[in-house]
Design a protein around this motif. Structure first.
Motif, PDB file in Angstrom:
ATOM      1  N   SER A 216      39.874  33.074  50.308  1.00 51.70           N
ATOM      2  CA  SER A 216      40.154  34.509  50.241  1.00 51.70           C
ATOM      3  C   SER A 216      40.432  34.867  48.789  1.00 51.70           C
ATOM      4  N   GLY A 217      40.813  36.112  48.524  1.00 54.42           N
ATOM      5  CA  GLY A 217      40.881  36.598  47.160  1.00 54.42           C
ATOM      6  C   GLY A 217      41.991  35.991  46.314  1.00 54.42           C
ATOM      7  N   VAL A 218      41.728  35.843  45.018  1.00 57.33           N
ATOM      8  CA  VAL A 218      42.771  35.433  44.064  1.00 57.33           C
ATOM      9  C   VAL A 218      42.794  36.315  42.821  1.00 57.33           C
ATOM     10  N   GLY A 219      41.771  37.110  42.582  1.00 53.19           N
ATOM     11  CA  GLY A 219      41.717  37.911  41.364  1.00 53.19           C
ATOM     12  C   GLY A 219      42.763  39.008  41.304  1.00 53.19           C
ATOM     13  N   GLU A 220      43.129  39.551  42.462  1.00 47.40           N
ATOM     14  CA  GLU A 220      44.063  40.678  42.499  1.00 47.40           C
ATOM     15  C   GLU A 220      45.414  40.375  43.138  1.00 47.40           C
ATOM     16  N   PRO A 221      45.513  39.485  44.120  1.00 50.66           N
ATOM     17  CA  PRO A 221      46.778  39.321  44.847  1.00 50.66           C
ATOM     18  C   PRO A 221      47.980  38.915  44.003  1.00 50.66           C
ATOM     19  N   GLY A 222      47.765  38.356  42.811  1.00 46.72           N
ATOM     20  CA  GLY A 222      48.892  37.996  41.959  1.00 46.72           C
ATOM     21  C   GLY A 222      49.502  39.175  41.222  1.00 46.72           C
ATOM     22  N   THR A 223      48.824  40.320  41.232  1.00 43.18           N
ATOM     23  CA  THR A 223      49.275  41.462  40.440  1.00 43.18           C
ATOM     24  C   THR A 223      50.447  42.241  41.051  1.00 43.18           C
ATOM     25  N   PRO A 224      50.434  42.574  42.352  1.00 46.96           N
ATOM     26  CA  PRO A 224      51.434  43.522  42.858  1.00 46.96           C
ATOM     27  C   PRO A 224      52.789  42.939  43.194  1.00 46.96           C
TER      28      PRO A 224
ATOM     29  N   VAL B  43      44.757  47.740  43.831  1.00 44.37           N
ATOM     30  CA  VAL B  43      44.580  49.044  44.490  1.00 44.37           C
ATOM     31  C   VAL B  43      45.880  49.528  45.155  1.00 44.37           C
ATOM     32  N   GLY B  44      45.849  49.723  46.495  1.00 41.60           N
ATOM     33  CA  GLY B  44      47.020  50.259  47.175  1.00 41.60           C
ATOM     34  C   GLY B  44      48.239  49.373  47.073  1.00 41.60           C
ATOM     35  N   ALA B  45      48.014  48.070  46.984  1.00 45.50           N
ATOM     36  CA  ALA B  45      49.130  47.133  46.899  1.00 45.50           C
ATOM     37  C   ALA B  45      49.954  47.331  45.639  1.00 45.50           C
ATOM     38  N   THR B  46      49.405  48.014  44.619  1.00 40.03           N
ATOM     39  CA  THR B  46      50.153  48.247  43.384  1.00 40.03           C
ATOM     40  C   THR B  46      51.431  49.027  43.631  1.00 40.03           C
ATOM     41  N   HIS B  47      51.443  49.835  44.686  1.00 40.04           N
ATOM     42  CA  HIS B  47      52.659  50.590  44.997  1.00 40.04           C
ATOM     43  C   HIS B  47      53.257  50.198  46.349  1.00 40.04           C
ATOM     44  N   THR B  48      52.397  49.874  47.338  1.00 40.73           N
ATOM     45  CA  THR B  48      52.951  49.544  48.657  1.00 40.73           C
ATOM     46  C   THR B  48      53.743  48.238  48.634  1.00 40.73           C
ATOM     47  N   ALA B  49      53.309  47.260  47.837  1.00 35.65           N
ATOM     48  CA  ALA B  49      54.055  46.001  47.757  1.00 35.65           C
ATOM     49  C   ALA B  49      55.460  46.268  47.236  1.00 35.65           C
TER      50      ALA B  49
END
Length: 728
Positions: free
Chosen positions: A694-702, A528-534
């Motif tokens: 905590s989450g692992v499905g998305e945090p590796g993407t950004p 989500v937002g981390a795709t650009h904020t990271a």
């Protein structure tokens, strides 16, 4: 109650709205009912002796009922392992079934509805499933103790066997099943000390769906074959916001196998005996579109508009700047000599999941059954209920495997599901209808990661660290039109910048966001937002570090200490150690670093990059993640690998562009994705933690995109101010 009726009947006639209200209330007011209570009306409520999350069969097999869809992320293994650990089950005799749609029982505790998203499947189920497993274990122990006339405290359970060492007695789950079912489930069973776990945290926790998917036994929506079933396709408008003005169905009806052609709210449906006939019939349609309210701007125009908004050259109607972080004197952030003043642009992105959208609906009167990969069953129930005029809980949902989603199957409108229900309602008489979207439909029909523009201005102190930080974000609101109401601050637009340790370590911050209305449908996209904020936060920090003449890792360490970001520091240190940061990179390669927190987890990555024919090539990626207790280390690694490749694919090539409002891309020939030969070698290291998962499905993407950008910066190149890296 009034709000729910409004949500359910939005767009319906007065008669339909009253019908929904009467059906829900059963002729009486539902005083004091929660939304989950209302959602469960008409839903199945009878569960077995061990509750709604597990069953034990006479042969000793344990079935875990998952309230979360499995669409490639492997959560079924982790969810089953939580139950198996607390229950003391034999892991080889544990299987997983999908739970039915029932928000009262199966709601995501972090979302309030039954649904999978935000990397919450394990996190929200942790305590719930531990309790379910521990409760069943206590019932089995009590049954054994009573049968053997021994103290319950002397009875143990391990690998599916209940034992009393003192009397050398033992029994399998199946042998005790009848007696255990008579025991009253404890309200607060004793949970295991995590130090005594024998399954969780080991490589024994492997996916339960691998064999079925490898042998073709796993059932996806495309596999559904029902008696007398029809297949449908829909002609959608070429521009978002357009409507059907008129259409000529005659050419479509001449196609062999076409059964019917009719208009639905989103376009024109062609119903046929098979997929090929439906597609040929749709292609033969002649549709005239009313584009008076359609979005006709191109993506380049939208990006230019965002830049003008950020600089104050123009002000959009019906929206305003909203602060997401503010401290100190904002005037200071706009004054002084900037050490860095830059802007970043990010394009629309398609989800491009392996399986395009599809759904099977069976409608008979106001009865409706959905068979598909339902990511948010509650939303699908609510939206289907509007069409057939029934209680949401009465809408039966059979959730199947799905070939990816990355957020696309979780719209507030249940767009493709509602299409299918409209078509099945028109067909009627309980005849099944399968709606099929092609790759082109999926690519061109909307719901993208939005275009985003960031403008950043930073001044530094005598040591080169941020003293003031001015930040402006311009993007569409994903949450606009949410059933929960449109928030003043859309956190999905700012997450990752809001709460950043870099902003916490900066004395003066003036950070604001504005969300202008654009006619292109947008949606969350993996992380989500981390795709650009990271990218913005990490690439900005690297530029500041180099301007200060400091090592990028050491620069981050100092900021993390100042911000009290201990988890970031631990992940960074682990990644730096494993990557050999202080040693030279292999000949021809340059390293870049990035660290980001999303969905409760902190990921640090160090990427080794080289330029080949002027384009970045990524060889090795060292990843460190703090995700709390790692239930399945193997699956955590798999998600880091998949997330990294998905993020790298978008960073290198991803861009949906519009020309005069029409989407330019149609398929993977024009929407380039990462190929196997381009995939990096990803090493994953897990920070030891006693905290809940905590989450692992998305945090590796950004994290990979800024790591690559920072490697390119280290080569002596220019900063990267827009993505993708490879321009079309």
């Amino acid at each position: 109650m009034k709000k729910l009726l409004k949500d359910l009947s939005q767009g319906a006639t007065r008669r339909e709205a009253l019908a929904v209200g009467a059906t829900l209330a059963g002729g009486a007011l539902l005083v004091g009912c929660s939304p989950a209570d209302i959602m469960s009306i008409g839903a199945k409520k009878d569960f077995g002796a061990f509750g709604p999350f597990l069953r034990i069969s006479p042969d000793g097999w344990v079935t875990v009922l998952s309230k979360h869809i499995e669409f490639g992320q492997g959560n079924h293994a982790g969810l089953a392992a939580i139950v198996a650990e607390e229950l003391g089950a034999d892991w080889a005799k544990v299987r997983v079934e999908q739970a039915p749609g029932n928000a009262k029982v199966y709601a995501n505790t972090l979302m309030g509805v039954q649904g999978t998203g935000g990397s919450t499947a394990i996190a929200n189920s942790w305590q719930q499933l531990r309790t379910a497993g521990a409760s069943a274990r206590a019932m089995l122990v009590q049954a054994a103790a009573a049968r053997w006339n021994v103290p319950a405290g002397e009875v143990t359970v391990q690998d599916g066997v209940v034992r009393h060492a003192g009397s050398n007695r033992q029994a399998g789950f199946g042998e005790l099943l009848e007696d255990a079912a008579k025991v009253t489930p404890p309200q607060s069973p004793t949970l295991k000390d995590p130090k005594t776990f024998t399954l969780i945290g080991t490589d024994r926790v492997r996916r339960k769906d691998s064999v079925a998917k490898s042998t073709g036994q796993a059932r996806f929506t495309q596999d559904v074959r029902l008696p007398n079933m029809l297949v449908a396709m829909v002609a959608h408008p070429p521009r978002f916001g357009a409507k059907v003005k008129s259409f000529d169905a005659a050419p479509a009806r001449q196609i062999a196998g076409v059964v019917d052609v009719f208009q639905i709210p989103s376009g024109v449906a062609v119903v046929a005996e098979n997929t090929w006939a439906a597609r040929q019939g749709r292609d033969a349609l002649k549709v005239v579109w009313d584009e008076s309210k359609a979005e006709k701007r191109g993506s380049a125009e939208i990006t230019a508009l965002y830049r003008d908004i950020a600089t104050g050259k123009t002000t959009p109607d019906k929206t305003e700047w909203v602060a997401f972080d503010s401290k100190g004197d904002a005037a200071q952030a706009a004054g002084g000599t900037a050490a860095l003043e830059t802007a970043y642009d990010f394009p629309y992105l398609a989800h491009a999941s392996m399986e395009p959208l599809d759904c099977v609906a069976i409608v008979d009167g106001n009865r409706c059954k959905l068979i598909h990969g339902s990511q948010i069953p509650t939303m699908d129930q609510m939206n289907a209920a509007k069409v057939v005029i029934n209680a949401p809980g009465a809408i039966e949902v059979e959730t199947l495997f799905a070939g990816g989603s990355f957020g696309r199957r979780a719209t507030f409108q249940s767009d493709y599901v509602v299409e299918c229900v409209h078509i099945a309602k028109k067909v009627g008489k309980g005849r099944p209808v399968k709606l099929v979207w092609t790759r082109e439909d999926d690519m061109q029909a909307g719901y993208y990661r939005p275009i985003v523009h960031h403008a950043v201005r930073v001044t530094t102190d005598a040591d080169g660290f941020p003293a003031t930080w001015r930040h402006r974000i311009v993007t569409q609101s994903i949450m606009k039109g949410s059933p929960m109401g449109t928030p003043k601050l859309d956190d999905t637009a700012v997450e990752g910048a809001k709460g950043s340790p870099y902003l916490k370590a900066t004395p003066v911050v003036d950070a604001q966001v504005i969300t202008p209305d654009i006619g292109v449908p947008v949606l969350w996209w993996r992380s989500v937002g981390a795709t650009h904020t990271a990218f913005v936060m990490e690439h900005t920090i690297d530029q500041l570090a180099r301007k200060a003449g400091k090592d990028p890792v050491d620069y981050r360490r100092a900021l993390y200490v100042k911000a009290g970001a201990n988890r970031h520091l631990a992940a960074l240190n682990l990644a730096a150690e494993k990557a050999g940061w202080t040693t030279p990179a292999p000949a021809g390669w340059t390293r870049g670093v990035a660290v980001h927190e999303s969905f409760g987890s902190v990921v640090a990555q160090i990427a080794e990059v080289q330029l080949v024919d002027g384009q970045p090539k990524v060889g090795r990626v060292v990843t460190a993640i703090d995700c709390g207790i790692a239930i399945s280390p193997n699956q955590v690694a798999a998600q880091m690998e998949g997330g990294t490749c998905y993020g790298l694919s978008a960073a290198l090539y991803g861009a949906i562009t519009l020309t005069d409002g029409k989407v330019d891309q149609q398929n993977f020939d024009t929407y380039r994705v990462l190929r196997n030969s381009e995939a990096p070698r990803v090493e994953t290291y897990i920070v030891s933690s006693p905290n809940p998962p905590s989450g692992v499905g998305e945090p590796g993407t950004p994290v990979i995109a800024p790591a690559v950008a920072n490697a390119l910066l280290a080569m002596g190149g220019q900063p990267t101010t827009s993505l993708p890296f490879v321009k079309a």
